[in-house]
Scaffold this motif. Structure first.
Motif, PDB file in Angstrom:
ATOM      1  N   ILE A  92       0.225   7.881   6.084  1.00 44.50           N
ATOM      2  CA  ILE A  92      -0.530   6.930   6.905  1.00 44.50           C
ATOM      3  C   ILE A  92       0.097   5.541   6.820  1.00 44.50           C
ATOM      4  O   ILE A  92       0.316   4.870   7.840  1.00 44.50           O
ATOM      5  CB  ILE A  92      -2.017   6.893   6.477  1.00 44.50           C
ATOM      6  N   PHE A  93       0.420   5.100   5.603  1.00 39.72           N
ATOM      7  CA  PHE A  93       1.015   3.765   5.447  1.00 39.72           C
ATOM      8  C   PHE A  93       2.437   3.715   6.008  1.00 39.72           C
ATOM      9  O   PHE A  93       2.834   2.716   6.601  1.00 39.72           O
ATOM     10  CB  PHE A  93       0.988   3.323   3.984  1.00 39.72           C
ATOM     11  N   CYS A 119       0.839  -1.204   0.000  1.00 42.81           N
ATOM     12  CA  CYS A 119       0.000   0.000   0.000  1.00 42.81           C
ATOM     13  C   CYS A 119       0.873   1.253   0.000  1.00 42.81           C
ATOM     14  O   CYS A 119       0.610   2.200  -0.749  1.00 42.81           O
ATOM     15  CB  CYS A 119      -0.937   0.014   1.199  1.00 42.81           C
ATOM     16  N   LEU A 151      -5.592   0.455  10.849  1.00 42.90           N
ATOM     17  CA  LEU A 151      -5.234   1.010   9.538  1.00 42.90           C
ATOM     18  C   LEU A 151      -6.416   1.038   8.587  1.00 42.90           C
ATOM     19  O   LEU A 151      -6.646   2.047   7.905  1.00 42.90           O
ATOM     20  CB  LEU A 151      -4.083   0.203   8.916  1.00 42.90           C
ATOM     21  N   SER A 168      -7.716   4.505   6.762  1.00 43.59           N
ATOM     22  CA  SER A 168      -7.249   4.667   5.391  1.00 43.59           C
ATOM     23  C   SER A 168      -8.347   4.382   4.366  1.00 43.59           C
ATOM     24  O   SER A 168      -8.372   5.006   3.300  1.00 43.59           O
ATOM     25  CB  SER A 168      -6.038   3.783   5.116  1.00 43.59           C
ATOM     26  N   LEU A 220      -2.187   9.335   2.247  1.00 44.44           N
ATOM     27  CA  LEU A 220      -2.068   7.887   2.386  1.00 44.44           C
ATOM     28  C   LEU A 220      -0.609   7.447   2.488  1.00 44.44           C
ATOM     29  O   LEU A 220      -0.303   6.484   3.189  1.00 44.44           O
ATOM     30  CB  LEU A 220      -2.749   7.180   1.209  1.00 44.44           C
TER      31      LEU A 220
END
Length: 141
Positions: A54-55, A15, A66, A70, A51
């Protein structure tokens, strides 16, 4: 249990990789190639750029939430990319598009192999993230 953790980490890494390539690709098209993004492109960028962080944060400090924080970004970005592609393929008329000033949303800066456009690249990235998150969520349960 260790196998599940490895699968989960691999999915988060994939991701992160997809979101990073999409972000760097959009920055390359606008900053290096000089392609001015349309309104729909900006909306898709707004949901893709966070993102990456976040990842990355989840890779460094894993937690089991997560999917919850997300997936709304991915689903909204996927919606905008589907809408943009429907416009590009003339399924939605240009009169119902939010691109009223600046670059028209139907502008084709690239057309590789007769069908690969920037909105299609965005759709592929969001769709890959969507599928990866669904698979990752199944592994958590």
């Amino acid at each position: 249990m260790n196998l599940m953790k490895t699968i989960s980490t691999t999915i988060v890494f994939l991701c992160f990789l997809v979101a990073s390539v999409a972000t760097l690709g959009s920055l390359f098209f606008s900053e290096v190639m000089g392609f001015v993004p349309c309104s729909m492109c900006w909306y898709q960028r707004i949901f893709m750029y966070p993102l990456v962080l976040i990842f990355l944060i989840n890779l460094l400090y894993p937690d089991d939430k997560l999917f919850k924080y997300s997936m709304p970004l991915v689903a909204t970005g996927l919606f905008f990319s589907i809408y943009h592609n429907l416009l590009m393929f003339d399924i939605i008329p240009e009169s119902v598009v939010p691109c009223v000033s600046g670059v028209p949303c139907s502008t084709e800066y690239i057309n590789w192999f007769g069908f690969i456009t920037i909105p299609l690249l965005s759709f592929v990235a969001y769709f890959m993230l969507f599928i990866l998150l669904i698979l990752g969520n199944k592994n958590e349960k």
